[in-house]
Scaffold this motif. Structure first.
Motif, PDB file in Angstrom:
ATOM      1  N   CYS A 522       0.838  -1.205   0.000  1.00 41.45           N
ATOM      2  CA  CYS A 522       0.000   0.000   0.000  1.00 41.45           C
ATOM      3  C   CYS A 522       0.869   1.249   0.000  1.00 41.45           C
ATOM      4  O   CYS A 522       0.671   2.168  -0.811  1.00 41.45           O
ATOM      5  CB  CYS A 522      -0.916  -0.017   1.222  1.00 41.45           C
ATOM      6  SG  CYS A 522      -1.799   1.530   1.546  1.00 41.45           S
ATOM      7  N   PHE A 523       1.876   1.270   0.880  1.00 43.70           N
ATOM      8  CA  PHE A 523       2.766   2.432   0.996  1.00 43.70           C
ATOM      9  C   PHE A 523       3.541   2.646  -0.293  1.00 43.70           C
ATOM     10  O   PHE A 523       3.617   3.782  -0.808  1.00 43.70           O
ATOM     11  CB  PHE A 523       3.727   2.218   2.171  1.00 43.70           C
ATOM     12  CG  PHE A 523       4.744   3.307   2.349  1.00 43.70           C
ATOM     13  CD1 PHE A 523       4.445   4.430   3.098  1.00 43.70           C
ATOM     14  CD2 PHE A 523       6.004   3.211   1.756  1.00 43.70           C
ATOM     15  CE1 PHE A 523       5.385   5.438   3.269  1.00 43.70           C
ATOM     16  CE2 PHE A 523       6.946   4.211   1.917  1.00 43.70           C
ATOM     17  CZ  PHE A 523       6.631   5.332   2.673  1.00 43.70           C
ATOM     18  N   ASP A 524       4.122   1.588  -0.834  1.00 48.77           N
ATOM     19  CA  ASP A 524       4.933   1.726  -2.050  1.00 48.77           C
ATOM     20  C   ASP A 524       4.114   2.236  -3.218  1.00 48.77           C
ATOM     21  O   ASP A 524       4.586   3.090  -3.999  1.00 48.77           O
ATOM     22  CB  ASP A 524       5.565   0.369  -2.408  1.00 48.77           C
ATOM     23  CG  ASP A 524       6.660  -0.041  -1.445  1.00 48.77           C
ATOM     24  OD1 ASP A 524       7.127   0.833  -0.681  1.00 48.77           O
ATOM     25  OD2 ASP A 524       7.041  -1.228  -1.433  1.00 48.77           O
ATOM     26  N   ASN A 525       2.895   1.733  -3.358  1.00 42.55           N
ATOM     27  CA  ASN A 525       2.039   2.175  -4.477  1.00 42.55           C
ATOM     28  C   ASN A 525       1.662   3.643  -4.333  1.00 42.55           C
ATOM     29  O   ASN A 525       1.733   4.419  -5.292  1.00 42.55           O
ATOM     30  CB  ASN A 525       0.780   1.309  -4.546  1.00 42.55           C
ATOM     31  CG  ASN A 525       1.074  -0.102  -5.026  1.00 42.55           C
ATOM     32  OD1 ASN A 525       2.103  -0.356  -5.648  1.00 42.55           O
ATOM     33  ND2 ASN A 525       0.178  -1.036  -4.741  1.00 42.55           N
ATOM     34  N   LYS A 526       1.250   4.039  -3.147  1.00 43.85           N
ATOM     35  CA  LYS A 526       0.855   5.433  -2.925  1.00 43.85           C
ATOM     36  C   LYS A 526       2.053   6.364  -3.058  1.00 43.85           C
ATOM     37  O   LYS A 526       1.939   7.489  -3.553  1.00 43.85           O
ATOM     38  CB  LYS A 526       0.215   5.585  -1.543  1.00 43.85           C
ATOM     39  CG  LYS A 526      -1.163   4.946  -1.409  1.00 43.85           C
ATOM     40  CD  LYS A 526      -1.731   5.150  -0.019  1.00 43.85           C
ATOM     41  CE  LYS A 526      -3.113   4.517   0.128  1.00 43.85           C
ATOM     42  NZ  LYS A 526      -4.114   5.199  -0.709  1.00 43.85           N
ATOM     43  N   LEU A 527       3.225   5.903  -2.594  1.00 47.18           N
ATOM     44  CA  LEU A 527       4.433   6.731  -2.675  1.00 47.18           C
ATOM     45  C   LEU A 527       4.827   6.972  -4.127  1.00 47.18           C
ATOM     46  O   LEU A 527       5.209   8.098  -4.493  1.00 47.18           O
ATOM     47  CB  LEU A 527       5.573   6.042  -1.927  1.00 47.18           C
ATOM     48  CG  LEU A 527       6.884   6.833  -1.855  1.00 47.18           C
ATOM     49  CD1 LEU A 527       6.712   8.072  -0.984  1.00 47.18           C
ATOM     50  CD2 LEU A 527       8.006   5.958  -1.298  1.00 47.18           C
ATOM     51  N   ALA A 528       4.751   5.933  -4.965  1.00 49.42           N
ATOM     52  CA  ALA A 528       5.099   6.081  -6.374  1.00 49.42           C
ATOM     53  C   ALA A 528       4.169   7.093  -7.054  1.00 49.42           C
ATOM     54  O   ALA A 528       4.620   7.938  -7.848  1.00 49.42           O
ATOM     55  CB  ALA A 528       5.014   4.727  -7.073  1.00 49.42           C
ATOM     56  N   GLU A 529       2.868   7.028  -6.745  1.00 48.52           N
ATOM     57  CA  GLU A 529       1.911   7.994  -7.314  1.00 48.52           C
ATOM     58  C   GLU A 529       2.237   9.407  -6.858  1.00 48.52           C
ATOM     59  O   GLU A 529       2.225  10.350  -7.652  1.00 48.52           O
ATOM     60  CB  GLU A 529       0.490   7.616  -6.891  1.00 48.52           C
ATOM     61  CG  GLU A 529      -0.006   6.299  -7.465  1.00 48.52           C
ATOM     62  CD  GLU A 529      -1.366   5.925  -6.924  1.00 48.52           C
ATOM     63  OE1 GLU A 529      -1.984   6.777  -6.226  1.00 48.52           O
ATOM     64  OE2 GLU A 529      -1.822   4.794  -7.167  1.00 48.52           O
ATOM     65  N   MET A 530       2.521   9.543  -5.572  1.00 49.50           N
ATOM     66  CA  MET A 530       2.805  10.870  -5.024  1.00 49.50           C
ATOM     67  C   MET A 530       4.114  11.428  -5.589  1.00 49.50           C
ATOM     68  O   MET A 530       4.203  12.611  -5.912  1.00 49.50           O
ATOM     69  CB  MET A 530       2.887  10.803  -3.502  1.00 49.50           C
ATOM     70  CG  MET A 530       2.996  12.163  -2.838  1.00 49.50           C
ATOM     71  SD  MET A 530       2.835  12.055  -1.048  1.00 49.50           S
ATOM     72  CE  MET A 530       4.356  11.217  -0.627  1.00 49.50           C
ATOM     73  N   ALA A 531       5.131  10.579  -5.743  1.00 54.41           N
ATOM     74  CA  ALA A 531       6.416  11.030  -6.284  1.00 54.41           C
ATOM     75  C   ALA A 531       6.245  11.555  -7.698  1.00 54.41           C
ATOM     76  O   ALA A 531       6.806  12.597  -8.066  1.00 54.41           O
ATOM     77  CB  ALA A 531       7.411   9.871  -6.261  1.00 54.41           C
ATOM     78  N   ASP A 532       5.456  10.859  -8.502  1.00 55.21           N
ATOM     79  CA  ASP A 532       5.235  11.291  -9.887  1.00 55.21           C
ATOM     80  C   ASP A 532       4.575  12.666  -9.929  1.00 55.21           C
ATOM     81  O   ASP A 532       4.951  13.524 -10.736  1.00 55.21           O
ATOM     82  CB  ASP A 532       4.361  10.259 -10.597  1.00 55.21           C
ATOM     83  CG  ASP A 532       4.241  10.526 -12.074  1.00 55.21           C
ATOM     84  OD1 ASP A 532       5.241  10.339 -12.797  1.00 55.21           O
ATOM     85  OD2 ASP A 532       3.153  10.949 -12.518  1.00 55.21           O
ATOM     86  N   LYS A 533       3.595  12.896  -9.037  1.00 53.58           N
ATOM     87  CA  LYS A 533       2.916  14.199  -9.009  1.00 53.58           C
ATOM     88  C   LYS A 533       3.855  15.309  -8.571  1.00 53.58           C
ATOM     89  O   LYS A 533       3.864  16.404  -9.136  1.00 53.58           O
ATOM     90  CB  LYS A 533       1.718  14.126  -8.067  1.00 53.58           C
ATOM     91  CG  LYS A 533       0.580  13.259  -8.584  1.00 53.58           C
ATOM     92  CD  LYS A 533      -0.573  13.226  -7.590  1.00 53.58           C
ATOM     93  CE  LYS A 533      -1.695  12.326  -8.089  1.00 53.58           C
ATOM     94  NZ  LYS A 533      -2.817  12.249  -7.111  1.00 53.58           N
ATOM     95  N   LYS A 534       4.667  15.042  -7.556  1.00 58.49           N
ATOM     96  CA  LYS A 534       5.556  16.077  -7.037  1.00 58.49           C
ATOM     97  C   LYS A 534       6.624  16.476  -8.069  1.00 58.49           C
ATOM     98  O   LYS A 534       6.940  17.640  -8.247  1.00 58.49           O
ATOM     99  CB  LYS A 534       6.219  15.605  -5.750  1.00 58.49           C
ATOM    100  CG  LYS A 534       5.295  15.569  -4.550  1.00 58.49           C
ATOM    101  CD  LYS A 534       6.023  15.080  -3.314  1.00 58.49           C
ATOM    102  CE  LYS A 534       5.095  15.081  -2.102  1.00 58.49           C
ATOM    103  NZ  LYS A 534       4.721  16.448  -1.671  1.00 58.49           N
ATOM    104  N   VAL A 535       7.192  15.459  -8.732  1.00 62.50           N
ATOM    105  CA  VAL A 535       8.263  15.732  -9.691  1.00 62.50           C
ATOM    106  C   VAL A 535       7.714  16.383 -10.953  1.00 62.50           C
ATOM    107  O   VAL A 535       8.397  17.189 -11.597  1.00 62.50           O
ATOM    108  CB  VAL A 535       9.021  14.435 -10.027  1.00 62.50           C
ATOM    109  CG1 VAL A 535      10.067  14.680 -11.104  1.00 62.50           C
ATOM    110  CG2 VAL A 535       9.702  13.879  -8.771  1.00 62.50           C
ATOM    111  N   SER A 536       6.466  16.060 -11.308  1.00 58.99           N
ATOM    112  CA  SER A 536       5.868  16.637 -12.521  1.00 58.99           C
ATOM    113  C   SER A 536       5.847  18.158 -12.473  1.00 58.99           C
ATOM    114  O   SER A 536       5.938  18.836 -13.504  1.00 58.99           O
ATOM    115  CB  SER A 536       4.451  16.099 -12.714  1.00 58.99           C
ATOM    116  OG  SER A 536       4.486  14.716 -12.980  1.00 58.99           O
TER     117      SER A 536
END
Length: 863
Positions: A522-536
């Motif tokens: 759960c953490f890894d999936n949510k973190l990957a989504e959040m990282a993509d948004k922040k870096v975008s």
């Protein structure tokens, strides 16, 4: 608030999950993290590690508990076993603990039961194992259980060695040994723990291996050379003597221990792999024999009626490539020594055995991993590199405007692809030296070979420090190159770093995923989504975007965030000890007000007393009230007026508070138990005479006058009813056993009881005559049943037709019925003891014969 009334128990979910709402809650975590910005998490502890610290310094109960918890959590949704061990219900412990006890519980401790082990007070497997070591808590129980979780077999905790000559445990070579002589020491258990981090899956899937046993300290093997230090049996046992368990000069990170244990386990691999092929040994298969220099010779002797074939194993002529001299004694020893030294002396193994054999070992038993010095160093660098990439890039950025006073020769001999100005390189070198100390400290404390590899000095050969320096230099080269080619790269990196350093969203993700079936996923999936948004939002090209996303994800690994968040909450709760303790005391006091009642079964596992005793009304009250009490405590917590709002955060804090309160309750339980024992002693002293006088004043409690054991039992029940004391932490009958025995054991022969029997003699004679009539009726019914078969009454016609025959059938046997009844009466203990004269009973029976016959007819024929 608990009320002073009977509690009806029902299932209560432990976690308090809030309803799903689209509302952003501020966590207590946010407020606390602002107060504790310099929290000391694992990485900072490692950075401050001293030169002397190695992996053995992290061999602690907390470390082992964390490993155990991670493995047990994989099975948390599977159905638990039914059954129990020493009062510990399998339903109350994790599935893996239940399986461990179901498999090995019967082999625990002293096989002869001479050294009695008191398992009371235990609520898990490590505690039970520690009891065998003679302690309430310790690292030994956790180490043995963790070895089982990782390998599937047990490090023996009993005093019987497989195939020993004596049939009794504790006797070996004609000598008697205490149980402790058979138990692995703390240093030896550390060796097994460290080895569990080194061995491949080939050693962890030995399904036929049952136990690794220790021959008692100071002994060699029975009937074998003193030079033999270890034995492996195809039936599933490994046995080790002192010399196999040797750590050399007190260096538990080296010594012969690791080679010898791995050697014996490799024999088990040989056995198991051979069995899968339908053979005795894998090491006698053609490919191994060919590669390892062995051959099978068959000699046929034609003499005699039946030709004889002799088979011998021998070394091929001229073959000399053995890993050791011992490997030349047989293919089996060659197999075991080669697999062992491949792991523990990789360079020597690679240099001495044929490449074909090296490849068989590498691909067949070590999943393509190598353990030469270079391979170990490369693996260690790779294992630890991802976690510090951010630090390397941060160092590169911070040194673009260097302090000219900084001097460092760290990178003097390193050739960079980019031309980096000396001042910048000095700055980077100085920071890289600090980073190296941090990473070397981590390696020493977390990698099995870390301490040994860290001792290797720079001597022209490859070493850990040199390999690490090159890895850091490569990252610096890449970052510096990008900064030169992309004018916006530096700005993006700085903004990105600011996000990393200030970002607490990863902490919130851990909270949001708490309690999920797979929290890490759960953490890894949510973190990957959040990282993509922040870096975008940074406007980087795709390559840089992907690199930053990866860096973001690597910077917030689940285990690190879990450790950090839990440490924040732990530190917060340290300041709430008084509130938590007060809550524990409150529920204890409230449950003490519930009247002692042991009718309902004990229910609940949050608070557990093992095999000790607590009246079920108190026990159930505590378990029933704990969730509510914890919820009230959690919701009362605040930071600067801010109280908890998030359901998941409430669940985390609840889970952390429960053990604290339970620990307090157990301390209260112990104190209360001791205090109640004093109360019992005082009660007995003050009331013994009156209780004895009461039971002797009226013997109506007696239900038997012949069987002394029954008289004593009835007496004790009567005295127990008169004992006017409510006990919460002792069984009344057990705690008063001395009093009960003292009062009731003499009763059957006491003058008072004998006088009572004389007074009721006439009553007893009347009862005995009534008894003979009962026997007559019982025997008559049996006869009537047979008569009913001969002369049925199944229809109205038959009922009338055969009436006379049925009754005659019974009355014709009446003399025998009466005789049998009298025989049974005269054999009654009551008649014999009181010498009751029954000679007149036949006269009375004949006088009442017709009445008894008519009663028999009515009950047997007129239904």
């Amino acid at each position: 608030m608990l009320l002073n009334k009977k509690i009806t128990l029902f299932a209560i979910p432990f976690l308090f999950i809030s309803c799903s709402q689209k509302v952003e809650h501020t966590l207590l975590l946010d407020h606390w993290s602002q107060k504790e910005k310099n929290v000391s998490i694992v990485e900072r502890k490692l950075a401050a590690a001293t030169e002397a610290e190695c992996m053995r310094d992290t061999f602690t109960i907390d470390t082992l508990k964390a490993e155990i918890s991670a493995i047990e959590s994989k099975y948390k949704n599977e159905k638990k076993l039914s059954g129990s061990f020493e009062g510990l219900d399998y339903q109350d412990i994790p599935l893996t603990q239940g399986k461990f006890l179901a498999t090995y519980g019967s082999s625990f401790g002293d096989k002869n039961k001479e050294e009695k082990i008191d398992y009371r007070g235990c609520s898990d497997v490590p505690c039970l194992l520690n009891k065998i070591y003679g302690q309430d808590s310790g690292i030994e129980g956790h180490a043995i259980y963790l070895w089982y979780l990782k390998t599937g077999h047990i490090l023996a905790v009993d005093n019987y060695v497989y195939e020993q000559k004596s049939s009794r445990g504790g006797e070996y070579q004609g000598n008697k040994h205490p149980l402790k002589d058979y138990l692995f020491s703390k240093d030896e258990l550390y060796g097994f723990w460290r080895l569990s981090h080194m061995i491949s899956d080939s050693y962890k899937t030995l399904t036929t291996l049952k136990e690794i046993q220790r021959v008692p300290k100071g002994e060699s093997f029975e009937g074998r050379s003193a030079m033999t230090c270890g034995l492996a049996w195809s039936s599933g046992w490994i046995q080790l003597t002192d010399s196999c368990l040797d750590f050399g000069y007190n260096n538990v990170d080296s010594g012969f221990f690791y080679e010898s244990v791995t050697h014996e386990m490799a024999h088990e691999i040989d056995f198991q792999a051979g069995a899968k092929l339908g053979k005795s040994y894998r090491s006698q298969e053609p490919d191994w024999m060919e590669a390892s220099g062995w051959e099978l010779k068959e000699v046929r002797n034609a003499e005699g009626v039946t030709p004889q074939i002799t088979r011998t194993l021998s070394i091929k002529p001229g073959f000399t490539k053995f890993v050791s001299s011992y490997a030349q004694t047989s293919p089996a020893e060659n197999f075991a020594d080669t697999l062992s030294l491949y792991l523990h002396n990789g360079d020597h193994t690679k240099a001495t055995i044929p490449d074909s054999l090296y490849q068989i070992v590498k691909s067949g038993y070590y999943t393509q991993e190598e353990y030469t010095l270079d391979a170990n160093i490369n693996r260690i660098v790779e294992n630890n590199y991802a976690r510090v990439v951010k630090d390397i890039l941060d160092m590169t950025v911070s040194c673009l405007e260097p302090d000219g006073s900084i001097k460092s020769s760290y990178f003097d001999k390193v050739k960079f692809q980019e031309k980096i100005p000396p001042l910048i390189l000095n700055c980077m070198g100085a920071q890289a030296e600090i980073l190296e100390k941090t990473i070397i400290a981590r390696v020493k404390m977390t990698e099995p070979e870390g301490c040994n590899i860290s001792k290797i000095k720079i001597n022209g050969a490859k070493n850990l420090q040199a390999a690490w320096k090159m890895a850091v230099a490569k990252q610096i080269d890449e970052a510096y190159s990008k900064m030169k080619s992309d004018s916006q790269y530096l700005a993006r990196i700085k903004e990105f770093y600011e996000k990393l350093s200030l970002d607490q969203d990863a902490d919130k993700l851990y909270v949001a995923c708490f309690g999920e079936v797979d929290e890490k996923l759960c953490f890894d999936n949510k973190l990957a989504e959040m990282a993509d948004k922040k870096v975008s939002s940074l406007g980087a090209n795709q390559t840089q975007h992907d690199e930053m996303v990866k860096l973001y994800v690597d910077s917030f690994q689940f285990e690190m965030i879990q450790s950090k968040v839990q440490l924040y909450y732990q530190n917060f709760l340290k300041g709430q000890v008084s509130v938590i303790s007060e809550g524990g005391q409150q529920i204890w006091n409230q449950c003490l007000q519930v009247k002692a009642d042991d009718k309902e079964a004990p229910t609940g596992t949050l608070f557990n007393i093992g095999t000790s005793y607590m009246v079920s009304s108190m026990y159930n009250c505590l378990n029933y009230g704990l969730p509510t009490q914890v919820k009230q405590i959690v919701r009362s917590l605040e930071i600067d007026g801010n109280k908890i709002q998030d359901g998941k955060e409430e669940s985390i804090l609840s889970k952390m508070i429960i053990p604290i309160i339970v620990s307090d309750l157990k301390a209260m339980f112990k104190d209360a138990t001791d205090e109640e024992q004093l109360k019992i002693d005082e009660y007995i002293k003050a009331n013994r005479e009156s209780l004895e006088a009461g039971v002797k004043s009226n013997f109506s409690w007696a239900t038997n006058y012949v069987d002394n054991s029954k008289i004593i039992s009835d007496c004790q029940k009567s005295v127990l009813k008169d004992i006017g004391i409510d006990l919460y932490f002792h069984k009344k009958q057990d705690s008063m056993s001395g009093l009960l025995e003292g009062i009731c054991t003499p009763i059957p022969k006491s003058p008072e009881f004998m006088k009572y029997l004389d007074s009721i003699r006439g009553e007893l004679e009347g009862k005995s005559y009534q008894t003979v009539e009962d026997y007559v009726l019982a025997f008559a019914k049996v006869v009537a049943k047979d008569c009913l078969v001969k002369y049925p009454a199944d229809t109205n016609l038959n009922r009338v037709k055969y009436r006379t025959e049925r009754e005659s059938c019974v009355t014709s046997q009446w003399d025998v019925i009466e005789k049998n009844a009298m025989g049974k009466l005269n054999a009654e203990p009551l008649v014999i003891k009181f010498k009751i004269d029954t000679s007149e009973y036949l006269v009375k029976l004949k006088a009442r014969r017709r009445v008894l016959q008519l009663k028999t007819f009515k009950e047997s024929f007129e239904k």
